[in-house]
Scaffold this motif. Sequence first.
Motif, short mmCIF file in Angstrom:
data_model
loop_
_atom_site.label_atom_id
_atom_site.label_comp_id
_atom_site.label_asym_id
_atom_site.label_seq_id
_atom_site.Cartn_x
_atom_site.Cartn_y
_atom_site.Cartn_z
N ILE A 94 62.83 0.35 53.28
CA ILE A 94 61.68 0.07 53.76
C ILE A 94 61.19 -0.97 52.64
O ILE A 94 61.17 -0.67 51.55
N VAL A 95 60.86 -2.11 52.92
CA VAL A 95 60.54 -3.21 51.83
C VAL A 95 59.15 -3.46 51.88
O VAL A 95 58.42 -3.86 53.13
N LEU A 96 58.41 -3.63 50.69
CA LEU A 96 57.05 -4.08 50.70
C LEU A 96 56.86 -5.45 50.38
O LEU A 96 57.51 -6.11 49.26
N PRO A 98 61.96 -11.07 51.37
CA PRO A 98 63.63 -10.86 50.97
C PRO A 98 64.69 -11.11 51.88
O PRO A 98 65.76 -11.88 51.59
N VAL A 99 64.66 -10.21 52.89
CA VAL A 99 65.58 -10.26 54.04
C VAL A 99 65.21 -10.26 55.19
O VAL A 99 63.88 -10.00 55.27
N ASP A 100 66.03 -10.07 56.23
CA ASP A 100 65.52 -10.29 57.77
C ASP A 100 65.16 -8.61 58.19
O ASP A 100 65.79 -7.88 57.36
N GLY A 101 64.02 -8.54 59.07
CA GLY A 101 63.69 -7.05 59.39
C GLY A 101 62.50 -7.26 60.25
O GLY A 101 62.46 -8.04 60.96
N THR A 102 61.99 -5.81 60.66
CA THR A 102 61.16 -5.53 61.67
C THR A 102 59.79 -5.04 60.89
O THR A 102 60.05 -4.07 60.09
N VAL A 103 58.74 -5.47 61.00
CA VAL A 103 57.44 -5.07 60.43
C VAL A 103 57.45 -3.75 61.07
O VAL A 103 57.39 -3.21 62.19
N PHE A 135 58.35 -3.76 55.92
CA PHE A 135 59.18 -3.79 57.10
C PHE A 135 60.21 -3.17 56.93
O PHE A 135 60.79 -2.87 55.55
N GLU A 136 61.30 -2.91 57.91
CA GLU A 136 62.77 -2.30 57.81
C GLU A 136 63.59 -3.30 57.70
O GLU A 136 63.68 -4.15 58.33
#
Length: 413
Positions: free
Chosen positions: A337-339, A347-352, A392-393
Amino acid sequence: MADAEKKEERRVTIGVTGMTCASCVASVEKALKSVEGVSDARINLAAEKASIDFDPGFASREDLEKAISDAGYTPVKEAPASTPGTIAIGVKGMHCASCVASVEKALKGIEGVSDARVNLATEKASVDVDPARVSIADIEKAVSDAGYTPVREEETTADREKEAREKEIGTLKLKFLVSVCLAIPLLYVAMGPMVGLPPLPFSDGAIALIQFLLATPILVVNSQFYSRGLLALARTKTATMDTLVAIGTGAAWLYSLAVSTAVWMGRPGFGADDLYYETAGVLITFILMGKLLEALAKGKTSEAIKTLMGLQPKTATVIRDGKEKEIPIDEVAVGDIVLVKPGQKIPVDGTVVEGHSSVDESMLTGESIPVEKSAGDTVTGATINKTGSFTFEATRIGKDTALAQIIKLVEDA
């Protein structure tokens, strides 16, 4: 229950060869989505890859590959560049397609190498090996024996690569300047009278000496053509462009030297009209100009790739054990889980997962108007968060991110 099913899903990337158009893409997608357990399938025609989300309880990689085969295409197992079976190495000194062929032939000749791919523009080789039988030292020796210079990937940092490129361009500029300054008067002495210019008031012997003194330094300054060309011929039994230049200009110079000797010795039947010093000198000067333009073009390509790489942030703020922790981007793992705070790059690709914001995606789309993002929406690495904070994950990291794929396609192109 939906969350549990989502956690059981896996994502796999499979290479697909044989696709030529959008209809082929649609056929592969349809075949993959018909496999029980597959929730989604995305095909990239340019990269020839399929990214498939599936439930391993219902389907396996073999089922997916069979579906691709049944659709009439060829599945190719993806091997990450970092796996032990693939060695990436820089190769300096290549100048044409024949050089590439020579390096590939030398690498494929190593026992334990299954495949070798050499990129002339990026000056890199990717070698598929049996780690138990082939080491990087074996790869380096094969490249050296072929007449080229191996450079380990860890040595090709941005600063060193830029420094080496600038040094190469500087050397070529100096050699070209010297060659031009000698080639212009050489061309006048040899060809001037033939195009109506006044001839020099010298004897044939003096003209032969002047041409010899003008042409020889050009060949000496550009001796790399002879060392590389003849070395490639001796070691790999194949001719490169350098080999052809060395033989052509060398033959013209040696023949002219023989004629000059005859003129100086006063033998009848030989004169200044039989000299071909200008062929050797001017030809090498033109080829050197081509090398300089090539080096400048490679430098621009390299800078474009570095600019793309510079878009990615160096660190990411992840939430682990309920605490915010700033880590290098290489340490971000799928599922973290990125803030992201206002003004920061994603920083990277993901899903909110939580929060709401607007994101500047102009680096991908060219559209300057920010795109609203909320829970469930996808975000792309290197895009810029504008207003609010959100978490986001991480779903794609490293070489799997959209930016990494763009960089790879630019390198391949």
